[in-house]
Design a protein around this motif. Sequence first.
Motif, PDB file in Angstrom:
ATOM      1  N   GLN A 196      31.584  35.873  40.932  1.00  0.00           N
ATOM      2  CA  GLN A 196      31.571  37.281  40.959  1.00  0.00           C
ATOM      3  C   GLN A 196      31.672  37.975  39.526  1.00  0.00           C
ATOM      4  O   GLN A 196      32.287  37.022  38.737  1.00  0.00           O
ATOM      5  N   ILE A 232      32.159  39.457  36.021  1.00  0.00           N
ATOM      6  CA  ILE A 232      31.854  39.156  34.666  1.00  0.00           C
ATOM      7  C   ILE A 232      31.184  37.661  34.304  1.00  0.00           C
ATOM      8  O   ILE A 232      30.166  37.441  34.040  1.00  0.00           O
ATOM      9  N   ASP A 251      34.950  28.196  40.844  1.00  0.00           N
ATOM     10  CA  ASP A 251      35.615  29.278  41.179  1.00  0.00           C
ATOM     11  C   ASP A 251      36.694  28.707  42.048  1.00  0.00           C
ATOM     12  O   ASP A 251      36.584  27.492  42.532  1.00  0.00           O
ATOM     13  N   ASN A 255      36.142  31.073  47.594  1.00  0.00           N
ATOM     14  CA  ASN A 255      35.222  32.065  47.539  1.00  0.00           C
ATOM     15  C   ASN A 255      33.714  31.122  47.273  1.00  0.00           C
ATOM     16  O   ASN A 255      32.828  31.444  46.501  1.00  0.00           O
ATOM     17  N   ASP A 295      41.085  25.523  40.790  1.00  0.00           N
ATOM     18  CA  ASP A 295      41.868  26.301  40.282  1.00  0.00           C
ATOM     19  C   ASP A 295      42.150  26.001  38.680  1.00  0.00           C
ATOM     20  O   ASP A 295      42.695  25.103  38.481  1.00  0.00           O
ATOM     21  N   VAL A 296      42.011  26.814  37.731  1.00  0.00           N
ATOM     22  CA  VAL A 296      41.870  26.729  36.389  1.00  0.00           C
ATOM     23  C   VAL A 296      43.432  26.695  36.006  1.00  0.00           C
ATOM     24  O   VAL A 296      43.554  25.992  34.783  1.00  0.00           O
ATOM     25  N   ASN A 349      36.511  31.936  31.832  1.00  0.00           N
ATOM     26  CA  ASN A 349      36.349  33.537  32.089  1.00  0.00           C
ATOM     27  C   ASN A 349      37.389  33.733  33.310  1.00  0.00           C
ATOM     28  O   ASN A 349      37.844  35.036  33.290  1.00  0.00           O
ATOM     29  N   SER A 363      41.795  40.206  26.555  1.00  0.00           N
ATOM     30  CA  SER A 363      41.816  41.623  26.868  1.00  0.00           C
ATOM     31  C   SER A 363      43.481  42.083  26.103  1.00  0.00           C
ATOM     32  O   SER A 363      43.849  41.069  25.760  1.00  0.00           O
ATOM     33  N   LYS A 366      45.963  40.002  27.401  1.00  0.00           N
ATOM     34  CA  LYS A 366      45.911  38.763  27.064  1.00  0.00           C
ATOM     35  C   LYS A 366      45.804  38.184  25.827  1.00  0.00           C
ATOM     36  O   LYS A 366      45.007  37.382  25.125  1.00  0.00           O
ATOM     37  N   GLY A 374      36.270  45.772  28.012  1.00  0.00           N
ATOM     38  CA  GLY A 374      36.969  47.006  28.053  1.00  0.00           C
ATOM     39  C   GLY A 374      37.323  47.418  29.478  1.00  0.00           C
ATOM     40  O   GLY A 374      38.016  46.680  30.131  1.00  0.00           O
ATOM     41  N   VAL A 393      35.343  47.236  32.863  1.00  0.00           N
ATOM     42  CA  VAL A 393      34.332  46.553  33.688  1.00  0.00           C
ATOM     43  C   VAL A 393      34.077  46.947  35.142  1.00  0.00           C
ATOM     44  O   VAL A 393      35.306  46.413  35.549  1.00  0.00           O
ATOM     45  N   SER A 399      34.076  45.987  38.286  1.00  0.00           N
ATOM     46  CA  SER A 399      34.019  44.531  38.985  1.00  0.00           C
ATOM     47  C   SER A 399      35.226  44.701  39.980  1.00  0.00           C
ATOM     48  O   SER A 399      35.925  45.782  40.214  1.00  0.00           O
ATOM     49  N   SER A 400      35.302  43.685  40.796  1.00  0.00           N
ATOM     50  CA  SER A 400      36.393  43.587  41.727  1.00  0.00           C
ATOM     51  C   SER A 400      37.518  43.720  41.193  1.00  0.00           C
ATOM     52  O   SER A 400      38.825  44.067  41.883  1.00  0.00           O
ATOM     53  N   TRP A 417      38.643  45.498  38.592  1.00  0.00           N
ATOM     54  CA  TRP A 417      38.991  47.104  38.403  1.00  0.00           C
ATOM     55  C   TRP A 417      39.190  47.549  39.674  1.00  0.00           C
ATOM     56  O   TRP A 417      39.899  48.573  39.937  1.00  0.00           O
TER      57      TRP A 417
END
Length: 317
Positions: free
Chosen positions: A85, A87, A106, A110, A134-135, A161, A214, A217, A244, A246, A248-249, A251
Amino acid sequence: MALTSLDGNTGIGGLLPGKSDRTIHIGSRAQPPWMVDVGPFPQVPALEMGHMTTCAIEISILFVKQGFATSKAVSKSAIVTGAGQGIGKAIALRLAQDGFDICVNDLEMNSGMVTNVVEDIKALGRKAVPAYGDVSKLPQVEAMVDTSVNQLGPLDVIVANAGIAHVQWAMDAKEADIQRLFEVNFSGVVYSDQAAARQFIKQGSGGKIINAASATKAAVRSFTQSLAMELADHKITVNAYAPGVVDSSMWETIDKGMGEINGLPKGENFQKTKSTITMGRTSVPEDVAKMVSFLASSDSDYVTGQTMLVDGGIAFS
Ligand SMILES: NC(=O)c1ccc[n+]([C@@H]2O[C@H](COP(=O)([O-])OP(=O)(O)OC[C@H]3O[C@@H](n4cnc5c(N)ncnc54)[C@H](O)[C@@H]3O)[C@@H](O)[C@H]2O)c1
């Protein structure tokens, strides 16, 4: 020897190593007959379409072997983590439009969203494969890279990401909260980069590592710079993008968390950010995907160690 595509349709361009300055011009597919200009030699008449296509592919393979820009005549592949989902999904779809086959990572919970992204990519005419994991767990990241290479062939790009957000006062942060944030947002990036870089080095033809960073990060930004220096000899570039605000879920989570702290109703904290954005609007995932498209392309071959702000002008670098 320089190769020039007169109209870009051939997807070939760049400089072949060697001392010769002879130029081969490859004409437009739409404008036969084909003419090949080999510099000091007389112009030779055109090659037939089939021959030219074969020639184009062979030259493209040569570029790949030499570590130069890849051509659309050769399939390329990219892994995008956290691509179910937001970005990551926008990046996966954009890179598919750019000609990449995509490994869509992902969390397994999900899988419904991942399946949809895989189907959307296939509808664009590219190959796509899911790779759940899981990363923050290195063996799962290594398995993801293996899945991608086994199913899609040599790896060209990784976009690290996947990330999570946690809203609370810094003074209230508990050990477990901090640990999980760093495990996913930092270690997850490190593991993804390591696993992809090992694959790139094995392949011997370079590669592109692209990390999500970000303000929260900053460690990713610093790591991106170190890794760029470490991997440059392998023709691997390492860059980051810093979005900045965005839509998305993530936010939605941030807006809710801030609302619990400052009492503003749902959506209000998100809207309030507009006053801090020079461009006067919040971002959509596709804004970020455009930057990643550039970082994944040969156009960014001379860019490494950078964190590219895609924030509509919140911060000036
Ligand atoms: N949304 C923003 O405004 C914003 C701003 C700055 C940076 N970012 C960064 O951009 C990236 C994408 O953000 P987004 O807004 O699309 O978030 P999102 O929450 O919409 O999507 C993130 C995806 O990552 C997945 N994910 C989370 N933890 C994972 C893990 N351990 N392993 C694999 N996948 C995992 C989630 O399941 C989700 O599908 C994140 O790294 C985030 O920190 C986002």
